[in-house]
Design a protein around this motif. Structure first.
Motif, short mmCIF file in Angstrom:
data_model
loop_
_atom_site.label_atom_id
_atom_site.label_comp_id
_atom_site.label_asym_id
_atom_site.label_seq_id
_atom_site.Cartn_x
_atom_site.Cartn_y
_atom_site.Cartn_z
N LEU A 19 -77.93 -6.22 24.53
CA LEU A 19 -76.76 -6.44 23.68
C LEU A 19 -77.13 -6.88 22.26
N GLY A 20 -78.39 -7.22 22.05
CA GLY A 20 -78.83 -7.67 20.73
C GLY A 20 -78.42 -9.09 20.42
N ILE A 21 -78.29 -9.91 21.45
CA ILE A 21 -77.88 -11.31 21.27
C ILE A 21 -79.05 -12.13 20.75
N GLU A 22 -78.77 -12.93 19.73
CA GLU A 22 -79.77 -13.81 19.14
C GLU A 22 -79.32 -15.26 19.25
N ILE A 53 -67.50 -9.31 24.79
CA ILE A 53 -67.15 -10.63 24.25
C ILE A 53 -67.45 -11.71 25.29
N PHE A 54 -67.07 -11.44 26.54
CA PHE A 54 -67.36 -12.38 27.61
C PHE A 54 -68.87 -12.59 27.76
N SER A 55 -69.62 -11.50 27.70
CA SER A 55 -71.09 -11.59 27.86
C SER A 55 -71.72 -12.47 26.80
N LEU A 56 -71.27 -12.34 25.56
CA LEU A 56 -71.80 -13.19 24.49
C LEU A 56 -71.52 -14.66 24.79
N ALA A 57 -70.29 -14.97 25.17
CA ALA A 57 -69.93 -16.35 25.52
C ALA A 57 -70.72 -16.83 26.74
N ASP A 58 -70.95 -15.93 27.69
CA ASP A 58 -71.67 -16.29 28.91
C ASP A 58 -73.12 -16.66 28.62
N VAL A 59 -73.74 -15.98 27.67
CA VAL A 59 -75.12 -16.32 27.30
C VAL A 59 -75.14 -17.72 26.68
N ALA A 60 -74.20 -18.02 25.80
CA ALA A 60 -74.13 -19.36 25.21
C ALA A 60 -73.91 -20.41 26.30
N PHE A 61 -73.03 -20.10 27.23
CA PHE A 61 -72.72 -20.98 28.37
C PHE A 61 -73.98 -21.24 29.20
N ALA A 62 -74.73 -20.19 29.50
CA ALA A 62 -75.95 -20.34 30.29
C ALA A 62 -76.98 -21.20 29.58
N ILE A 63 -77.14 -20.99 28.28
CA ILE A 63 -78.12 -21.78 27.52
C ILE A 63 -77.72 -23.25 27.49
N ALA A 64 -76.46 -23.51 27.13
CA ALA A 64 -76.00 -24.91 27.02
C ALA A 64 -76.09 -25.63 28.36
N SER A 65 -75.70 -24.96 29.44
CA SER A 65 -75.68 -25.64 30.74
C SER A 65 -77.07 -25.81 31.35
N LEU A 91 -70.26 -11.35 15.71
CA LEU A 91 -69.60 -12.34 16.56
C LEU A 91 -70.52 -13.52 16.81
N THR A 92 -69.93 -14.70 16.82
CA THR A 92 -70.67 -15.93 17.12
C THR A 92 -69.97 -16.63 18.27
N ALA A 93 -70.75 -17.00 19.28
CA ALA A 93 -70.22 -17.77 20.41
C ALA A 93 -70.91 -19.12 20.43
N THR A 94 -70.11 -20.16 20.63
CA THR A 94 -70.67 -21.49 20.84
C THR A 94 -70.22 -21.98 22.21
N MET A 109 -66.24 -22.74 25.50
CA MET A 109 -66.85 -21.72 24.67
C MET A 109 -65.80 -21.09 23.77
N VAL A 110 -66.21 -20.76 22.55
CA VAL A 110 -65.35 -20.02 21.64
C VAL A 110 -66.16 -18.87 21.05
N VAL A 111 -65.48 -17.75 20.82
CA VAL A 111 -66.10 -16.59 20.17
C VAL A 111 -65.29 -16.29 18.91
N MET A 112 -65.98 -16.26 17.78
CA MET A 112 -65.37 -16.04 16.48
C MET A 112 -66.04 -14.85 15.80
N ASN A 113 -65.31 -14.21 14.87
CA ASN A 113 -65.94 -13.17 14.06
C ASN A 113 -66.41 -13.78 12.74
N GLN A 114 -66.97 -12.95 11.88
CA GLN A 114 -67.54 -13.42 10.62
C GLN A 114 -66.48 -13.98 9.67
N ASP A 115 -65.21 -13.68 9.91
CA ASP A 115 -64.13 -14.21 9.07
C ASP A 115 -63.55 -15.51 9.62
N GLY A 116 -64.08 -15.99 10.74
CA GLY A 116 -63.57 -17.21 11.34
C GLY A 116 -62.38 -17.00 12.25
#
Length: 134
Positions: A19-22, A53-65, A91-94, A109-116
């Motif tokens: 997915l190219g997630i960084e 979108i879910f996958s991006l949030a899920d990666v952030a979730f996995a890292i944080a947890s 897209l940015t997920a926290t 978790m929240v997912v935002m675009n470059q415009d907020g």
């Protein structure tokens, strides 16, 4: 050392790599990741697929947890989609820890675009296993 171990694991994750997630940031109980919406991520409406979108949030979730070095596995996630993502959006997920105990952890978790703009809001729970991986 723990932080690098988690980074190494995420960078070796075939799905996140596909997915190219960084990873932008990670600390105990927190993670921030990014991804750019590609052609292959669009649904038949021309919007970013909800699964992406879910996958991006899920990666952030996995890292944080898993940021404490103790194996944590997701047991429930609730997602609310608010706005569609578009081709080329960054897209940015926290994921932020709300509370944890020896067995369970709750994350927002929240997912935002470059415009907020808020694309999705999620809440997830993990079960903490006894195993340490770091």
């Amino acid at each position: 050392m723990l932080k690098q171990n988690i980074l190494d694991r995420v960078q070796a994750d075939p799905y996140a790599k596909f997915l190219g997630i960084e990873v932008v940031d990670l600390n105990e109980g927190f993670a921030e990741v990014t991804m750019t919406v590609q052609d292959s991520m669009l649904n038949f409406h021309g919007a970013a697929n909800g699964g992406v979108i879910f996958s991006l949030a899920d990666v952030a979730f996995a890292i944080a947890s898993n940021s404490y070095g103790q194996t944590a596995v997701g047991i429930n996630v609730n997602v609310n989609y608010m706005t569609a993502g578009k081709l080329g959006d960054k897209l940015t997920a926290t994921a932020t820890e709300i509370t944890k105990n020896p067995k369970l952890g709750l994350y927002r978790m929240v997912v935002m675009n470059q415009d907020g703009d808020l694309l999705a809001s999620l809440e997830g729970m993990v079960y903490r296993k006894k195993e340490q991986f770091a």
